[in-house]
Design a protein around this motif. Structure first.
Motif, PDB file in Angstrom:
ATOM      1  N   ILE A  29       4.205 -20.169  76.594  1.00 57.20           N
ATOM      2  CA  ILE A  29       4.581 -20.368  75.194  1.00 57.20           C
ATOM      3  C   ILE A  29       4.951 -21.839  75.031  1.00 57.20           C
ATOM      4  CG2 ILE A  29       6.297 -19.802  73.423  1.00 57.20           C
ATOM      5  CD1 ILE A  29       6.290 -16.964  74.507  1.00 57.20           C
ATOM      6  N   PRO A  30       4.397 -22.523  74.041  1.00 58.96           N
ATOM      7  CA  PRO A  30       4.555 -23.981  73.941  1.00 58.96           C
ATOM      8  C   PRO A  30       6.016 -24.430  73.910  1.00 58.96           C
ATOM      9  CG  PRO A  30       2.924 -23.193  72.371  1.00 58.96           C
ATOM     10  CD  PRO A  30       3.575 -21.975  72.940  1.00 58.96           C
ATOM     11  N   GLU A  31       6.247 -25.536  74.580  1.00 56.62           N
ATOM     12  CA  GLU A  31       7.564 -26.171  74.512  1.00 56.62           C
ATOM     13  C   GLU A  31       7.703 -26.960  73.219  1.00 56.62           C
ATOM     14  OE1 GLU A  31       8.329 -28.797  77.750  1.00 56.62           O
ATOM     15  OE2 GLU A  31      10.217 -29.558  76.920  1.00 56.62           O
ATOM     16  N   HIS A  32       6.603 -27.571  72.801  1.00 54.18           N
ATOM     17  CA  HIS A  32       6.607 -28.409  71.601  1.00 54.18           C
ATOM     18  C   HIS A  32       5.809 -27.719  70.497  1.00 54.18           C
ATOM     19  CE1 HIS A  32       8.278 -31.533  74.157  1.00 54.18           C
ATOM     20  NE2 HIS A  32       7.258 -31.386  74.990  1.00 54.18           N
ATOM     21  N   TRP A  33       6.412 -27.558  69.343  1.00 57.96           N
ATOM     22  CA  TRP A  33       5.788 -26.864  68.216  1.00 57.96           C
ATOM     23  C   TRP A  33       5.389 -27.881  67.156  1.00 57.96           C
ATOM     24  CZ3 TRP A  33       6.842 -21.219  66.988  1.00 57.96           C
ATOM     25  CH2 TRP A  33       7.161 -20.504  68.155  1.00 57.96           C
ATOM     26  N   MET A  34       4.085 -27.974  66.894  1.00 58.34           N
ATOM     27  CA  MET A  34       3.568 -28.934  65.918  1.00 58.34           C
ATOM     28  C   MET A  34       3.383 -28.255  64.558  1.00 58.34           C
ATOM     29  SD  MET A  34       3.508 -31.403  67.910  1.00 58.34           S
ATOM     30  CE  MET A  34       3.512 -31.673  69.684  1.00 58.34           C
ATOM     31  N   MET A  35       4.481 -27.831  63.974  1.00 58.77           N
ATOM     32  CA  MET A  35       4.413 -27.050  62.741  1.00 58.77           C
ATOM     33  C   MET A  35       5.390 -27.548  61.691  1.00 58.77           C
ATOM     34  SD  MET A  35       3.960 -23.200  64.231  1.00 58.77           S
ATOM     35  CE  MET A  35       2.532 -22.773  65.241  1.00 58.77           C
ATOM     36  N   LYS A  58      10.985 -39.137  59.319  1.00 64.83           N
ATOM     37  CA  LYS A  58      11.699 -38.622  60.487  1.00 64.83           C
ATOM     38  C   LYS A  58      10.703 -38.079  61.501  1.00 64.83           C
ATOM     39  CE  LYS A  58      13.797 -34.585  60.515  1.00 64.83           C
ATOM     40  NZ  LYS A  58      14.757 -33.505  60.183  1.00 64.83           N
ATOM     41  N   ARG A  59      10.939 -38.362  62.784  1.00 66.25           N
ATOM     42  CA  ARG A  59      10.116 -37.833  63.866  1.00 66.25           C
ATOM     43  C   ARG A  59      10.994 -37.367  65.013  1.00 66.25           C
ATOM     44  NH1 ARG A  59       4.504 -40.784  65.594  1.00 66.25           N
ATOM     45  NH2 ARG A  59       3.432 -40.737  63.584  1.00 66.25           N
ATOM     46  N   VAL A  60      10.479 -36.396  65.763  1.00 68.63           N
ATOM     47  CA  VAL A  60      11.155 -35.945  66.970  1.00 68.63           C
ATOM     48  C   VAL A  60      10.728 -36.836  68.125  1.00 68.63           C
ATOM     49  CG1 VAL A  60      11.429 -34.039  68.605  1.00 68.63           C
ATOM     50  CG2 VAL A  60      11.236 -33.564  66.152  1.00 68.63           C
ATOM     51  N   GLU A  61      11.697 -37.392  68.834  1.00 66.35           N
ATOM     52  CA  GLU A  61      11.388 -38.212  70.009  1.00 66.35           C
ATOM     53  C   GLU A  61      11.692 -37.408  71.270  1.00 66.35           C
ATOM     54  OE1 GLU A  61      12.109 -42.735  70.707  1.00 66.35           O
ATOM     55  OE2 GLU A  61      13.846 -41.684  71.544  1.00 66.35           O
ATOM     56  N   ARG A  62      10.769 -37.420  72.205  1.00 62.99           N
ATOM     57  CA  ARG A  62      10.939 -36.703  73.468  1.00 62.99           C
ATOM     58  C   ARG A  62      11.698 -37.567  74.473  1.00 62.99           C
ATOM     59  NH1 ARG A  62       4.763 -34.197  74.002  1.00 62.99           N
ATOM     60  NH2 ARG A  62       4.751 -33.200  71.925  1.00 62.99           N
ATOM     61  N   MET A  63      12.065 -36.932  75.591  1.00 62.41           N
ATOM     62  CA  MET A  63      12.850 -37.635  76.610  1.00 62.41           C
ATOM     63  C   MET A  63      12.144 -38.877  77.133  1.00 62.41           C
ATOM     64  SD  MET A  63      15.910 -36.576  77.452  1.00 62.41           S
ATOM     65  CE  MET A  63      16.092 -37.049  79.168  1.00 62.41           C
ATOM     66  N   LEU A  81      11.919 -29.792  65.654  1.00 63.53           N
ATOM     67  CA  LEU A  81      13.111 -29.675  66.466  1.00 63.53           C
ATOM     68  C   LEU A  81      13.323 -28.216  66.839  1.00 63.53           C
ATOM     69  CD1 LEU A  81      15.463 -31.966  64.361  1.00 63.53           C
ATOM     70  CD2 LEU A  81      14.782 -32.420  66.726  1.00 63.53           C
ATOM     71  N   LEU A  82      14.136 -27.966  67.847  1.00 60.32           N
ATOM     72  CA  LEU A  82      14.489 -26.595  68.196  1.00 60.32           C
ATOM     73  C   LEU A  82      15.262 -25.968  67.038  1.00 60.32           C
ATOM     74  CD1 LEU A  82      15.636 -27.071  71.902  1.00 60.32           C
ATOM     75  CD2 LEU A  82      13.494 -26.050  71.094  1.00 60.32           C
ATOM     76  N   GLY A  83      14.877 -24.755  66.674  1.00 55.64           N
ATOM     77  CA  GLY A  83      15.563 -24.053  65.601  1.00 55.64           C
ATOM     78  C   GLY A  83      15.256 -24.561  64.212  1.00 55.64           C
TER      79      GLY A  83
END
Length: 462
Positions: A73-79, A113-118, A128-130
């Protein structure tokens, strides 16, 4: 900041972003607000006020689980491509305004706004999560449109164009997914084109210590202690029933057993599975086997939502129902002097389940995304008794109006709820048990009202 709403296209396949999806027909079935089947009240009842409690729309899982094969199940959701552009009000802080492209003084600054990974990378549209996804934005927008079709177009209860902002009350818990869900609901219910130029809807949010849309364990230590105890009890009662599933489920959760208090918890596993299915993401076939899922969900529902003690009901839901009761009473007492007609609250699954359980109508099913509860307040004049001609004349001469009777109808997932507390004769509208007398409803709320909140919320309770 103001979210730019629009471009809610959610038909693009997640597969284009490297996520394997199933067909729409295989998605988790949702229960949209049904306009056509909404039951109009019996003749003689007049709708006075509506209280709506709606769970937020579809979101991503709140944690990363089951990302490794064979679950994958994907870790990153592109939705999350919609609502990524914002305009932040900055002029008020500097005393300055900027001239926009059209020559007007805008007073705001656009940004994305963008999600930045580690590792420092980022991809447009990642959630983002949730976070509320584009699917969730669309479903909550649709919910707002359904509210409009029922209470504006079908019933004429509210005006087509909002000219008095005091007729509508809008509130959310202080969570991005509930706030954004309410924004979408508002946009479907009263879009900008249906708001007077002088009316701007206000979205209310409370501080954590004052929140009552959820069971506030943060503001009530006693409730935190009780809920932790119930979680332990659920583990003791249901872990044995989950053991037979280990041989088919453990391979998807790192070889660990599936348990109420496991790692990951059974609730976390089902959160990921339900979110994935709701978005058409492929899940292991075992999680589409009803005989398997029912066993896990029974344990999760017992942990999170099942009927609790009267003390938990008082501390978890009591203050919320007090708000409902008091606002209904204010509407009755002030009538036309109180313009408030509809209250829309954006909240969570735990809130809906707790309300249903407290009023003894919980169906033991995990509330779906955009599931909702409504409390509708109706009024009815007491029917005049048939009597002699002289009695009729005397009644017509009296200057006192006939008393009015008041009823509350609770609806959940498009169904009228027949509340057990109103079952006795005289406690509901004759022939219509779903219409509970306001008095009986308020008496139950009074019994749930904490007399001394601080004392009852101390760790040891009152």
């Amino acid at each position: 900041m103001t979210v730019t709403i629009g471009g809610l296209g959610v038909t693009a396949s997640a597969a284009a972003n490297g996520q394997t999806t199933t067909s729409n027909a295989q998605r988790l079935p949702q229960i949209p607000l049904d306009v056509e089947q909404y039951p109009v009240a019996p003749c003689g009842l007049e709708l006075k006020q509506v209280h709506v409690f709606v769970r937020h729309g579809e979101r991503t899982p709140v944690g990363v689980r089951m990302r490794d094969p064979p679950a994958s199940i994907p870790e990153h959701w592109m939705m999350c491509k919609a609502a990524r552009n914002f305009r932040a009000a900055v002029a008020g802080l500097t005393g300055l305004s900027e001239e926009g492209a059209n020559g007007s003084l805008d007073g705001s600054m656009p940004f994305t706004k963008r999600v930045e990974r580690m590792d420092g990378t980022s991809i447009e549209g990642e959630c983002l999560l949730g976070e509320l996804t584009d699917v969730g934005r669309k479903s909550t927008y649709n919910y707002g449109q359904a509210l409009r079709r029922i209470y504006i177009e079908k019933l004429g209860f509210l005006p087509d164009t909002l000219r008095n902002g005091n007729e509508v009350y809008l509130r959310s818990t202080n969570m991005p997914r509930t706030i954004e869900s309410l924004q979408q609901i508002i946009h479907g219910f009263y879009p900008t084109s249906k708001c007077d130029v002088n009316v701007t809807p206000t979205l209310f949010v409370r501080n954590g210590k004052d929140e009552n849309l959820i069971g506030n364990a943060y503001g009530c230590k006693r409730l935190e202690v009780l809920l932790a105890g119930f979680a332990q009890a659920a583990a003791g009662a249901y872990n044995k029933t989950l053991e037979p599933l280990d041989k088919i489920i453990s391979k998807y959760i790192g070889g660990n057993p599936i348990r109420v208090d496991g790692k990951p918890r059974a609730s976390g596993v089902m959160d990921t599975i339900r979110a994935a299915i709701a978005h058409g993401i492929k899940v292991p076939p075992e999680f589409r086997d009803k005989s398997v899922v029912d066993v896990i969900e029974q344990a999760v529902v017992a942990e999170w939502f099942s009927d609790k003690t009267e003390e938990v009901r008082r501390l978890g839901v009591g203050r919320l129902l007090v708000d409902v009761s008091q606002k209904m009473q204010a509407k009755i007492d002030r009538d036309v002097d109180d313009p408030l007609k509809i209250l829309v609250h954006s909240t969570h699954d735990t809130s809906l389940a707790a309300i249903c359980a407290t009023l003894d109508v919980f169906d033991d099913n995990w509330p779906a995304f955009t599931a909702s509860i409504t409390f509708e307040l109706f009024t009815k004049r007491e029917e005049q008794n048939q009597g002699s001609y002289l009695q009729t004349v005397l009644q017509s001469l009296t200057s006192y109006p006939r008393p009015r009777l008041h009823y509350v109808r609770m609806r959940y997932q498009n169904k009228d709820m027949v509340l057990p507390l109103c079952a006795a004769e005289g406690d509901h509208l004759p022939g219509s048990p779903e219409f509970c007398t306001l008095k009986v409803f308020q008496d139950r709320v009074k019994a749930l009202t904490p007399e001394d909140w601080d004392l009852e919320c101390s760790p040891s309770g009152r």
